[in-house]
Design an enzyme around this catalytic site. Structure first.
Site, short mmCIF file in Angstrom:
data_model
loop_
_atom_site.label_atom_id
_atom_site.label_comp_id
_atom_site.label_asym_id
_atom_site.label_seq_id
_atom_site.Cartn_x
_atom_site.Cartn_y
_atom_site.Cartn_z
N ASP A 128 6.64 -3.56 10.67
CA ASP A 128 5.17 -3.46 10.87
C ASP A 128 4.76 -3.62 12.33
OD1 ASP A 128 5.91 -6.13 10.75
OD2 ASP A 128 4.26 -6.77 9.47
N SER A 177 8.39 -4.86 6.26
CA SER A 177 8.16 -5.89 7.27
C SER A 177 9.04 -7.12 7.10
CB SER A 177 6.69 -6.28 7.24
OG SER A 177 5.91 -5.12 7.27
N ARG A 220 0.82 -1.21 0.00
CA ARG A 220 0.00 0.00 0.00
C ARG A 220 0.86 1.25 0.00
NH1 ARG A 220 -3.79 0.38 4.80
NH2 ARG A 220 -1.83 0.07 5.88
C1 BGC Z 1 9.22 -10.68 9.22
C2 BGC Z 1 8.99 -9.60 10.26
C3 BGC Z 1 7.56 -9.13 10.19
C4 BGC Z 1 6.60 -10.30 10.28
C5 BGC Z 1 5.15 -9.88 10.19
C6 BGC Z 1 8.18 -11.78 9.36
O1 BGC Z 1 8.32 -12.71 8.35
O2 BGC Z 1 10.50 -11.24 9.37
O3 BGC Z 1 9.87 -8.52 10.05
O4 BGC Z 1 7.33 -8.23 11.24
O5 BGC Z 1 6.87 -11.22 9.26
O6 BGC Z 1 4.87 -9.25 9.00
#
Ligand code: BGC
Length: 507
Positions: free
Chosen positions: A247, A193, A129
């Site tokens: 995130d 994320s 997004r």
């Molecule tokens: C990532 C994290 C993320 C989580 C939720 C994981 O696969 O390594 O950085 O916060 O997914 O999205």
């Protein structure tokens, strides 16, 4: 149709019976067969079938028992999570630690004084997004958001880094046109994320891709730099990238904006992870010992050193081996939406091979990876659905089964999602108890900001997870606050604070 008749069989009686039946159902072809010692044989057959079903039932129960974790086992998971957290925080062990406990350079939660217009990018969840976030402080305190969702095709997710960032910049360009703000050069927060080593708020080196991403030439690189280079290549607009944000951190900040007691962020969606406010003095990778800093735990990698192997089943191992990042993110693969359906599918394949399901026939649908998306798992487990509706969902997925098959599928989904919720609760119990001990408290009241499709959509996940935290961390009162649009809004809030600090420094 065949009808078996038991002896004695009177010829006259038989003729009349045949005639009457044919008259009553002229369209059906009914044949009468004489059964010899029928009732005895029948009873034996019924017994044999019942025996086979009982044996099947026993074997199914036995397999699913592996997914049932006792309180002792869950306490052990909590204990091991704590050990891994300490290893990630210490300088001596940080390098080899699997739960990385990454500093985020976010030192406080919002206080309501944040103000301005910001752009946010949100990459790494179910959707990509671009957002425009307008934050107003003071009496008119409010957050207004406009966003557009863009698809990231699989070939872009798994192509080259340059292609991925060109695509992202193309989407930003489209959004700026759409909102009519191309010349504005707004400050931007980038919710990314994935695990990133941060040396400042606006620099994040990608350690490793997770979930479905695998673009080349990005691991080991600063993703803010990759974004800035993409923007330069396009030569169309300028952006001021101020912060790169996980995130979990965005979610925590968004919820903290509503509830100052929120000092933990949790995501249970495509992937899973948590962050929380740790005492700076405990984060040995960061200079200084005053105040607190948010730590991105990257708890998805818990277990990558083998410490969860005792509770991993053959199905977990199969899912891991078939994944893009085998051997990595083992805890995430037992918890999050991207993998639960795959665990279910692997169990169903095994049960079909053993003749318990789908008449022993492995259909093309069952061979298809990722058919059980979170939304289907959630529907299948919904208490409001009658068994017949479960059967319809399975049929829509291409899995044609009987009502008995539907019962078994539902049972499998229940076992897998319950274990996921309990494991997630055990991890969270470790986090809240650490915060309580950090603060030398006998009792802690704390709020967790939560986001993620599995947590939001699944009918039982949240309840089981909350109960597990209660059972395993009885000295903590934990409130779970659902984040609305958390990661984008949170990135904007973090950007707002950073801009304010920057202006204060410059003046
Ligand atoms: C990532 C994290 C993320 C989580 C939720 C994981 O696969 O390594 O950085 O916060 O997914 O999205």
């Amino acid at each position: 149709m065949n009808i078996f008749l038991p002896p004695p069989y009177n010829i006259l009686y038989a003729r009349r019976l045949h005639k009457t039946v044919r008259r009553l159902v002229p369209d059906s072809d009914v044949r009468f067969l004489l059964s010899e010692s029928g009732s005895g044989k029948g009873a034996a057959l019924v017994t044999a079938v019942a025996y086979r079903l009982a044996e099947q039932h026993r074997q199914i129960e036995e397999t699913l028992e592996e997914f049932q974790l006792s309180k002792e086992q869950l306490l052990e998971v909590k204990k091991r999570m704590r050990i891994e957290m300490e290893a990630g925080l210490r300088k001596k062990t940080h390098q080899s630690a699997k739960v990385k406990m990454l500093p985020t350079f976010v030192r406080s939660t919002p206080d309501g004084s944040e103000n301005g217009d910001f752009l946010a990018l949100d990459l790494g969840g179910t959707n990509f997004r671009v957002l425009l976030v307008k934050i107003r402080s003071g009496k008119r305190r409010m957050v207004e958001m406009h966003n557009k969702i863009y698809a990231i095709p699989v070939d872009v997710m798994q192509g080259t880094g340059e292609e991925l960032f060109d695509h992202i910049v193309h989407c930003i360009s489209d959004f700026l046109d759409y909102m009519g703000i191309k010349g504005a050069r707004l400050p931007m927060g980038f919710t990314f994320s994935f695990p990133c080593v941060q040396t400042s708020l606006d620099a994040g080196m990608l350690l490793t891709w997770t979930k479905g991403f695998k673009a080349t030439d990005c691991e080991g690189e600063d993703v803010v730099l990759l974004l800035r280079e993409g923007i330069k290549r396009r030569e169309e607009f300028e952006l001021d990238v101020v912060a790169v944000v996980n995130d979990t951190v965005g979610t925590m900040m968004t919820c903290a904006y509503e509830d100052p007691n929120c000092e933990i962020g949790l995501i249970v969606g495509t992937g899973s992870n948590a962050c929380y406010m740790e005492e700076t003095k405990n984060i040995e990778m960061v200079e200084g010992d005053k105040g607190r800093m948010c730590v991105n735990m990257e708890w998805g990698a818990f277990g990558d050193n083998g410490c969860l192997d005792e509770i991993r089943t053959v199905y977990d191992k199969a899912v891991d081996e078939l994944s893009l990042n085998s051997g990595k993110q083992r805890y995430e693969k037992m918890i999050s939406g991207m993998y639960l359906g795959e665990i279910v599918r692997n169990i169903l394949i095994d049960f079909t091979k053993r003749g318990f399901l789908f008449r022993g026939h492995i259909s093309e649908a069952l061979k298809t990876r990722s058919i059980f998306e979170t939304k289907f798992l959630s529907q299948i487990e919904s208490d409001r659905l009658a068994l017949l509706q479960v059967r319809v969902i399975l049929q829509q997925l291409g899995l044609d089964g009987t009502c008995d098959d539907s019962i078994i599928v539902k049972q499998v989904c229940g076992a897998v999602s319950k274990r996921a919720a309990q494991l997630c609760g055990a991890g969270m119990a470790a986090v809240v108890d650490k915060i309580r001990e950090n603060r030398g408290l006998d009792h802690l009241d704390i709020t967790v900001g939560v986001d993620g499709t599995l947590y939001k959509l699944h009918p039982h996940f949240s309840k089981i997870m909350h109960q597990t935290v209660k059972d395993l961390a009885p000295k903590c009162d934990v409130t779970f606050l659902l984040s609305e649009d958390g990661s984008g809004k949170g990135a904007a809030l973090i950007t707002a604070v950073a801009c304010r600090l920057r202006e204060a420094e410059q003046s």
